[in-house]
Design a protein around this motif. Sequence first.
Motif, PDB file in Angstrom:
ATOM      1  N   MET A  76      22.013  -9.760 -49.378  1.00  0.00           N
ATOM      2  CA  MET A  76      21.125 -10.817 -49.834  1.00  0.00           C
ATOM      3  C   MET A  76      20.674 -11.716 -48.680  1.00  0.00           C
ATOM      4  SD  MET A  76      22.679 -11.742 -53.573  1.00  0.00           S
ATOM      5  CE  MET A  76      24.405 -11.769 -53.173  1.00  0.00           C
ATOM      6  N   VAL A  77      20.309 -11.088 -47.571  1.00  0.00           N
ATOM      7  CA  VAL A  77      19.739 -11.801 -46.424  1.00  0.00           C
ATOM      8  C   VAL A  77      18.497 -11.042 -45.963  1.00  0.00           C
ATOM      9  CG1 VAL A  77      21.940 -12.787 -45.663  1.00  0.00           C
ATOM     10  CG2 VAL A  77      21.193 -10.604 -44.733  1.00  0.00           C
ATOM     11  N   THR A  78      17.719 -11.666 -45.098  1.00  0.00           N
ATOM     12  CA  THR A  78      16.467 -11.061 -44.654  1.00  0.00           C
ATOM     13  C   THR A  78      16.723  -9.880 -43.732  1.00  0.00           C
ATOM     14  OG1 THR A  78      16.267 -12.439 -42.679  1.00  0.00           O
ATOM     15  CG2 THR A  78      15.323 -13.316 -44.734  1.00  0.00           C
ATOM     16  N   GLY A  79      15.733  -9.021 -43.653  1.00  0.00           N
ATOM     17  CA  GLY A  79      15.806  -7.874 -42.752  1.00  0.00           C
ATOM     18  C   GLY A  79      15.982  -8.301 -41.303  1.00  0.00           C
ATOM     19  N   GLY A  80      15.360  -9.413 -40.931  1.00  0.00           N
ATOM     20  CA  GLY A  80      15.502  -9.918 -39.567  1.00  0.00           C
ATOM     21  C   GLY A  80      16.939 -10.283 -39.243  1.00  0.00           C
ATOM     22  N   ASN A  81      17.619 -10.893 -40.211  1.00  0.00           N
ATOM     23  CA  ASN A  81      19.040 -11.217 -40.009  1.00  0.00           C
ATOM     24  C   ASN A  81      19.871  -9.952 -39.842  1.00  0.00           C
ATOM     25  OD1 ASN A  81      18.578 -13.955 -40.191  1.00  0.00           O
ATOM     26  ND2 ASN A  81      19.258 -14.133 -42.303  1.00  0.00           N
TER      27      ASN A  81
END
Length: 160
Positions: A76-81
């Motif tokens: 549940m975090v962004t692809g960038g993270n």
Amino acid sequence: MEDEEQLDLASRLTQDHHQSLKLWLRMLSCTVMIENEIRSRLRTTFGITLPRFDLMAQLERHPQGLRMGELSKRMMVTGGNITGITDQLEQEKLVVRVPDPKDGRAYSVKLTPAGRKAFASMAAVHEGWIEELLQGVSGNDKTQLIDMLSNMKQTLRTTP
């Protein structure tokens, strides 16, 4: 008489809403307290962040590897993270990116043997920490809480 019934209903709704909010805040408070303690212990003991530990935990559960998008959804975090965390773990030779056989443009991420070994030792200590933090909750209460939260999770999945 009808006004009294309306007032009673309004009072009950307010009380139920208040109780729901109180429950939400209590669950959130307990989660944040435990998470903050685990974050601190992971950093102090292993020099690793909670997101890096969580990514390794996802990969441990999926030895065939996971695509970056799948990791992003599961954590549940962004692809960038996910990319940043993966880059760090890859530099430390704890994970490796491998071309996805179904899609030559995509990559899956897998734990390396060194990553598996490192995660296994961290996970054992982590489990002990969780046990320590929850030692004040009886076994029966843990079972009851698990059942109640499972029911809540199922309800939330079916609520529009």
